[in-house]
Design a protein around this motif. Structure first.
Motif, PDB file in Angstrom:
ATOM      1  N   LEU A  53       0.735  -1.224   0.123  1.00  0.00           N
ATOM      2  CA  LEU A  53       0.037   0.064   0.191  1.00  0.00           C
ATOM      3  C   LEU A  53       1.000   1.267  -0.032  1.00  0.00           C
ATOM      4  CD1 LEU A  53      -2.979  -0.784   2.482  1.00  0.00           C
ATOM      5  CD2 LEU A  53      -2.991  -0.834  -0.116  1.00  0.00           C
ATOM      6  N   GLN A  54       1.770   1.308   0.726  1.00  0.00           N
ATOM      7  CA  GLN A  54       2.743   2.460   0.598  1.00  0.00           C
ATOM      8  C   GLN A  54       3.633   2.513  -0.374  1.00  0.00           C
ATOM      9  OE1 GLN A  54       5.356   2.526   4.028  1.00  0.00           O
ATOM     10  NE2 GLN A  54       6.521   4.262   3.228  1.00  0.00           N
ATOM     11  N   GLY A  55       3.918   1.542  -1.283  1.00  0.00           N
ATOM     12  CA  GLY A  55       4.586   1.704  -2.530  1.00  0.00           C
ATOM     13  C   GLY A  55       3.440   2.221  -3.428  1.00  0.00           C
ATOM     14  N   ILE A  56       2.361   1.725  -3.506  1.00  0.00           N
ATOM     15  CA  ILE A  56       1.524   2.437  -4.229  1.00  0.00           C
ATOM     16  C   ILE A  56       1.074   3.759  -4.152  1.00  0.00           C
ATOM     17  CG2 ILE A  56      -1.026   2.029  -5.105  1.00  0.00           C
ATOM     18  CD1 ILE A  56      -0.773  -1.096  -4.667  1.00  0.00           C
ATOM     19  N   LEU A  57       0.992   4.025  -2.978  1.00  0.00           N
ATOM     20  CA  LEU A  57       0.530   5.318  -2.655  1.00  0.00           C
ATOM     21  C   LEU A  57       1.726   6.406  -2.800  1.00  0.00           C
ATOM     22  CD1 LEU A  57      -1.618   7.557  -1.418  1.00  0.00           C
ATOM     23  CD2 LEU A  57      -0.878   7.028   0.717  1.00  0.00           C
ATOM     24  N   GLU A  58       2.890   6.001  -2.661  1.00  0.00           N
ATOM     25  CA  GLU A  58       4.022   6.778  -2.990  1.00  0.00           C
ATOM     26  C   GLU A  58       4.111   6.853  -4.542  1.00  0.00           C
ATOM     27  OE1 GLU A  58       7.424   4.662  -1.129  1.00  0.00           O
ATOM     28  OE2 GLU A  58       6.802   5.611   0.805  1.00  0.00           O
ATOM     29  N   ASP A  59       3.902   6.018  -5.414  1.00  0.00           N
ATOM     30  CA  ASP A  59       3.885   6.066  -6.748  1.00  0.00           C
ATOM     31  C   ASP A  59       2.776   7.239  -7.071  1.00  0.00           C
ATOM     32  OD1 ASP A  59       5.840   4.107  -7.132  1.00  0.00           O
ATOM     33  OD2 ASP A  59       4.273   2.572  -7.725  1.00  0.00           O
ATOM     34  N   PHE A  60       1.641   7.081  -6.714  1.00  0.00           N
ATOM     35  CA  PHE A  60       0.653   8.015  -6.974  1.00  0.00           C
ATOM     36  C   PHE A  60       1.205   9.434  -6.622  1.00  0.00           C
ATOM     37  CE2 PHE A  60      -2.944  10.796  -5.448  1.00  0.00           C
ATOM     38  CZ  PHE A  60      -3.507  10.789  -6.604  1.00  0.00           C
ATOM     39  N   ILE A  61       1.678   9.484  -5.528  1.00  0.00           N
ATOM     40  CA  ILE A  61       2.036  11.133  -5.064  1.00  0.00           C
ATOM     41  C   ILE A  61       3.262  11.450  -6.307  1.00  0.00           C
ATOM     42  CG2 ILE A  61       3.427  12.259  -3.341  1.00  0.00           C
ATOM     43  CD1 ILE A  61       1.897  10.256  -1.238  1.00  0.00           C
ATOM     44  N   GLU A  62       4.167  10.582  -6.492  1.00  0.00           N
ATOM     45  CA  GLU A  62       5.048  11.005  -7.303  1.00  0.00           C
ATOM     46  C   GLU A  62       4.641  10.990  -8.784  1.00  0.00           C
ATOM     47  OE1 GLU A  62       8.608   8.529  -9.551  1.00  0.00           O
ATOM     48  OE2 GLU A  62       8.497   8.504  -7.565  1.00  0.00           O
ATOM     49  N   ASP A  63       3.739  10.522  -9.067  1.00  0.00           N
ATOM     50  CA  ASP A  63       2.874  10.680 -10.429  1.00  0.00           C
ATOM     51  C   ASP A  63       2.195  12.115 -10.399  1.00  0.00           C
ATOM     52  OD1 ASP A  63       3.677   8.138 -11.397  1.00  0.00           O
ATOM     53  OD2 ASP A  63       1.788   7.349 -11.105  1.00  0.00           O
ATOM     54  N   GLN A  64       1.728  12.547  -9.288  1.00  0.00           N
ATOM     55  CA  GLN A  64       1.209  13.828  -9.347  1.00  0.00           C
ATOM     56  C   GLN A  64       2.292  14.839  -9.035  1.00  0.00           C
ATOM     57  OE1 GLN A  64      -2.191  14.248  -9.725  1.00  0.00           O
ATOM     58  NE2 GLN A  64      -1.788  11.872 -10.166  1.00  0.00           N
ATOM     59  N   GLY A  65       3.458  14.444  -8.940  1.00  0.00           N
ATOM     60  CA  GLY A  65       4.688  15.818  -8.698  1.00  0.00           C
ATOM     61  C   GLY A  65       4.529  16.493  -7.532  1.00  0.00           C
ATOM     62  N   LEU A  66       4.249  15.455  -6.251  1.00  0.00           N
ATOM     63  CA  LEU A  66       3.870  16.027  -4.981  1.00  0.00           C
ATOM     64  C   LEU A  66       4.985  15.481  -3.879  1.00  0.00           C
ATOM     65  CD1 LEU A  66       0.038  15.850  -4.954  1.00  0.00           C
ATOM     66  CD2 LEU A  66       1.386  17.995  -5.322  1.00  0.00           C
ATOM     67  N   SER A  67       5.198  16.072  -3.122  1.00  0.00           N
ATOM     68  CA  SER A  67       6.031  15.605  -1.835  1.00  0.00           C
ATOM     69  C   SER A  67       4.888  15.137  -0.932  1.00  0.00           C
ATOM     70  CB  SER A  67       6.443  16.657  -1.204  1.00  0.00           C
ATOM     71  OG  SER A  67       5.754  17.688  -0.503  1.00  0.00           O
ATOM     72  N   VAL A  68       5.297  14.071  -0.129  1.00  0.00           N
ATOM     73  CA  VAL A  68       4.209  13.621   0.832  1.00  0.00           C
ATOM     74  C   VAL A  68       3.685  14.681   1.742  1.00  0.00           C
ATOM     75  CG1 VAL A  68       4.176  12.011   2.673  1.00  0.00           C
ATOM     76  CG2 VAL A  68       5.522  11.067   0.837  1.00  0.00           C
TER      77      VAL A  68
END
Length: 79
Positions: A53-68
């Motif tokens: 779950l963390q990896g998938i969410l991190e991928d989404f955040i990165e795809d959006q060009g955002l920081s956590v």
């Protein structure tokens, strides 16, 4: 942000979770009479689930060009 997260969930997360569930479902099948406490194996599977779950969410955040932190702020603002 939530409008973007939901389609991402439908297209990415749901299939990966389904694969995960299928891979581990046998570990959770037991006769209820045997089940007196959690099996140690479940802890390992839970950690793998969290990492997935963390990896998938991190991928989404990165795809959006955002920081956590920016992503978390945006979620807070959407309440």
């Amino acid at each position: 942000m939530l409008q973007k997260l939901y389609p991402f969930y439908l297209s990415n997360l749901s299939s990966k979770l389904e694969e995960f569930y299928e891979r581990h479902c046998e570990a959770f099948y037991s006769d209820e009479s045997e089940l007196k406490e959690h099996k140690l194996e479940w802890t390992k599977i839970h950690r793998e689930y969290e990492a997935l779950l963390q990896g998938i969410l991190e991928d989404f955040i990165e795809d959006q060009g955002l920081s956590v932190s920016k992503f978390m702020k945006m979620l807070e603002m959407s309440k």
